[in-house]
Design a protein around this motif. Structure first.
Motif, PDB file in Angstrom:
ATOM      1  N   SER A  65      15.260  -3.653   0.316  1.00 25.53           N
ATOM      2  CA  SER A  65      14.758  -4.060  -0.994  1.00 25.53           C
ATOM      3  C   SER A  65      13.687  -5.133  -0.855  1.00 25.53           C
ATOM      4  O   SER A  65      12.657  -5.089  -1.536  1.00 25.53           O
ATOM      5  N   GLY A  66      13.910  -6.093   0.025  1.00 26.82           N
ATOM      6  CA  GLY A  66      12.929  -7.138   0.264  1.00 26.82           C
ATOM      7  C   GLY A  66      11.638  -6.592   0.851  1.00 26.82           C
ATOM      8  O   GLY A  66      10.538  -6.996   0.472  1.00 26.82           O
ATOM      9  N   LYS A  67      11.756  -5.639   1.774  1.00 31.79           N
ATOM     10  CA  LYS A  67      10.574  -5.016   2.364  1.00 31.79           C
ATOM     11  C   LYS A  67       9.792  -4.242   1.306  1.00 31.79           C
ATOM     12  O   LYS A  67       8.564  -4.297   1.273  1.00 31.79           O
ATOM     13  N   LEU A  68      10.509  -3.525   0.458  1.00 30.10           N
ATOM     14  CA  LEU A  68       9.850  -2.743  -0.584  1.00 30.10           C
ATOM     15  C   LEU A  68       9.121  -3.665  -1.559  1.00 30.10           C
ATOM     16  O   LEU A  68       8.020  -3.350  -2.019  1.00 30.10           O
ATOM     17  N   HIS A  69       9.700  -4.802  -1.853  1.00 31.68           N
ATOM     18  CA  HIS A  69       9.047  -5.784  -2.725  1.00 31.68           C
ATOM     19  C   HIS A  69       7.761  -6.299  -2.078  1.00 31.68           C
ATOM     20  O   HIS A  69       6.730  -6.427  -2.751  1.00 31.68           O
ATOM     21  N   TYR A  71       5.935  -4.707   0.073  1.00 33.17           N
ATOM     22  CA  TYR A  71       4.973  -3.603   0.004  1.00 33.17           C
ATOM     23  C   TYR A  71       4.369  -3.497  -1.394  1.00 33.17           C
ATOM     24  O   TYR A  71       3.167  -3.269  -1.537  1.00 33.17           O
ATOM     25  N   ALA A  72       5.173  -3.661  -2.426  1.00 31.38           N
ATOM     26  CA  ALA A  72       4.674  -3.551  -3.801  1.00 31.38           C
ATOM     27  C   ALA A  72       3.617  -4.615  -4.080  1.00 31.38           C
ATOM     28  O   ALA A  72       2.579  -4.325  -4.693  1.00 31.38           O
ATOM     29  N   LEU A  73       3.858  -5.832  -3.628  1.00 31.39           N
ATOM     30  CA  LEU A  73       2.869  -6.898  -3.815  1.00 31.39           C
ATOM     31  C   LEU A  73       1.584  -6.593  -3.051  1.00 31.39           C
ATOM     32  O   LEU A  73       0.478  -6.815  -3.557  1.00 31.39           O
ATOM     33  N   ALA A  74       1.723  -6.065  -1.836  1.00 32.14           N
ATOM     34  CA  ALA A  74       0.550  -5.737  -1.027  1.00 32.14           C
ATOM     35  C   ALA A  74      -0.243  -4.587  -1.649  1.00 32.14           C
ATOM     36  O   ALA A  74      -1.477  -4.584  -1.612  1.00 32.14           O
ATOM     37  N   VAL A  75       0.439  -3.627  -2.234  1.00 30.91           N
ATOM     38  CA  VAL A  75      -0.248  -2.514  -2.903  1.00 30.91           C
ATOM     39  C   VAL A  75      -1.066  -3.045  -4.071  1.00 30.91           C
ATOM     40  O   VAL A  75      -2.223  -2.645  -4.265  1.00 30.91           O
ATOM     41  N   ASP A  76      -0.497  -3.951  -4.842  1.00 28.19           N
ATOM     42  CA  ASP A  76      -1.229  -4.522  -5.980  1.00 28.19           C
ATOM     43  C   ASP A  76      -2.501  -5.232  -5.533  1.00 28.19           C
ATOM     44  O   ASP A  76      -3.565  -5.046  -6.126  1.00 28.19           O
ATOM     45  N   THR A  77      -2.406  -6.045  -4.495  1.00 30.11           N
ATOM     46  CA  THR A  77      -3.591  -6.780  -4.051  1.00 30.11           C
ATOM     47  C   THR A  77      -4.600  -5.860  -3.365  1.00 30.11           C
ATOM     48  O   THR A  77      -5.805  -6.059  -3.508  1.00 30.11           O
ATOM     49  N   ALA A  78      -4.123  -4.857  -2.631  1.00 33.63           N
ATOM     50  CA  ALA A  78      -5.044  -3.912  -1.988  1.00 33.63           C
ATOM     51  C   ALA A  78      -5.747  -3.057  -3.035  1.00 33.63           C
ATOM     52  O   ALA A  78      -6.915  -2.684  -2.865  1.00 33.63           O
ATOM     53  N   VAL A 104      -2.601  -2.024   3.267  1.00 36.86           N
ATOM     54  CA  VAL A 104      -1.316  -2.520   2.757  1.00 36.86           C
ATOM     55  C   VAL A 104      -0.502  -3.111   3.907  1.00 36.86           C
ATOM     56  O   VAL A 104       0.043  -4.211   3.783  1.00 36.86           O
ATOM     57  N   GLU A 105      -0.425  -2.411   5.024  1.00 39.93           N
ATOM     58  CA  GLU A 105       0.313  -2.914   6.190  1.00 39.93           C
ATOM     59  C   GLU A 105      -0.272  -4.241   6.669  1.00 39.93           C
ATOM     60  O   GLU A 105       0.459  -5.160   7.033  1.00 39.93           O
ATOM     61  N   ARG A 106      -1.606  -4.345   6.684  1.00 41.16           N
ATOM     62  CA  ARG A 106      -2.257  -5.577   7.117  1.00 41.16           C
ATOM     63  C   ARG A 106      -1.879  -6.736   6.195  1.00 41.16           C
ATOM     64  O   ARG A 106      -1.566  -7.834   6.645  1.00 41.16           O
ATOM     65  N   ARG A 107      -1.865  -6.477   4.901  1.00 35.00           N
ATOM     66  CA  ARG A 107      -1.531  -7.528   3.942  1.00 35.00           C
ATOM     67  C   ARG A 107      -0.060  -7.947   4.044  1.00 35.00           C
ATOM     68  O   ARG A 107       0.271  -9.120   3.897  1.00 35.00           O
ATOM     69  N   VAL A 108       0.825  -6.993   4.309  1.00 35.00           N
ATOM     70  CA  VAL A 108       2.249  -7.321   4.483  1.00 35.00           C
ATOM     71  C   VAL A 108       2.422  -8.173   5.743  1.00 35.00           C
ATOM     72  O   VAL A 108       3.135  -9.190   5.722  1.00 35.00           O
ATOM     73  N   ALA A 109       1.752  -7.800   6.826  1.00 37.73           N
ATOM     74  CA  ALA A 109       1.849  -8.583   8.066  1.00 37.73           C
ATOM     75  C   ALA A 109       1.284  -9.978   7.881  1.00 37.73           C
ATOM     76  O   ALA A 109       1.860 -10.975   8.369  1.00 37.73           O
ATOM     77  N   GLU A 110       0.191 -10.084   7.142  1.00 36.57           N
ATOM     78  CA  GLU A 110      -0.420 -11.391   6.856  1.00 36.57           C
ATOM     79  C   GLU A 110       0.538 -12.271   6.058  1.00 36.57           C
ATOM     80  O   GLU A 110       0.680 -13.457   6.323  1.00 36.57           O
ATOM     81  N   ARG A 112       3.817 -12.061   6.017  1.00 36.78           N
ATOM     82  CA  ARG A 112       4.943 -12.448   6.878  1.00 36.78           C
ATOM     83  C   ARG A 112       4.573 -13.618   7.772  1.00 36.78           C
ATOM     84  O   ARG A 112       5.402 -14.487   8.051  1.00 36.78           O
ATOM     85  N   LYS A 113       3.336 -13.616   8.263  1.00 42.03           N
ATOM     86  CA  LYS A 113       2.875 -14.716   9.125  1.00 42.03           C
ATOM     87  C   LYS A 113       2.872 -16.046   8.378  1.00 42.03           C
ATOM     88  O   LYS A 113       3.167 -17.087   8.951  1.00 42.03           O
ATOM     89  N   ARG A 114       2.513 -16.010   7.086  1.00 42.26           N
ATOM     90  CA  ARG A 114       2.435 -17.235   6.294  1.00 42.26           C
ATOM     91  C   ARG A 114       3.796 -17.834   6.011  1.00 42.26           C
ATOM     92  O   ARG A 114       3.919 -19.001   5.704  1.00 42.26           O
ATOM     93  N   ARG A 115       4.859 -17.038   6.088  1.00 41.42           N
ATOM     94  CA  ARG A 115       6.201 -17.561   5.796  1.00 41.42           C
ATOM     95  C   ARG A 115       6.756 -18.318   6.924  1.00 41.42           C
ATOM     96  O   ARG A 115       6.553 -18.482   7.954  1.00 41.42           O
TER      97      ARG A 115
END
Length: 115
Positions: A65-69, A71-78, A104-110, A112-115
């Motif tokens: 669920s957390g991963k899907l969330h 991804y959803a945020l990354a889809v919106d920004t992409a 989307v994958e790049r934004r999710v990885a980015e 994760r790095k910030r956390r």
């Protein structure tokens, strides 16, 4: 996207999510360590094995669920970065550009790095 072949009149961000949600949902549910623990302990007989299998399954569902969330945020920004031509293609076909999932994958990885 829809059964009759028409693209609904929705915001571009939502159309992008509808186009990629199945792929990202499968990625979010991919088995990791918790998934394999669930499989291992779930096959045991007895109450104790079932208890730990349920605990691991609950943790895995929470993780997915957390991963899907994310991804959803990354889809919106992409989706905000799509060009006018890409948006027109999205509206006409309901399909995202080929580079969209990589973005989307790049934004999710980015994120994760910030956390």
């Amino acid at each position: 996207m829809t059964t009759n072949g028409t693209v609904p009149n929705l915001p571009d961000e939502r159309l992008c999510w509808l186009a990629v949600r199945e792929q990202l949902s499968r990625k979010a549910r991919r088995r990791g360590v918790l998934g394999w623990l669930t499989a291992l302990f779930g096959s045991r007989d007895g109450w104790e094995g079932n208890y730990w299998a349920e605990e691991a399954a609950d943790l895995r569902r929470g993780t997915a669920s957390g991963k899907l969330h994310a991804y959803a945020l990354a889809v919106d920004t992409a989706a905000e970065a799509l060009t006018a031509a890409e948006r027109a293609h999205l509206r006409a076909t309901g399909e995202v550009p080929a580079h969209f999932l990589a973005e989307v994958e790049r934004r999710v990885a980015e994120r994760r790095k910030r956390r």
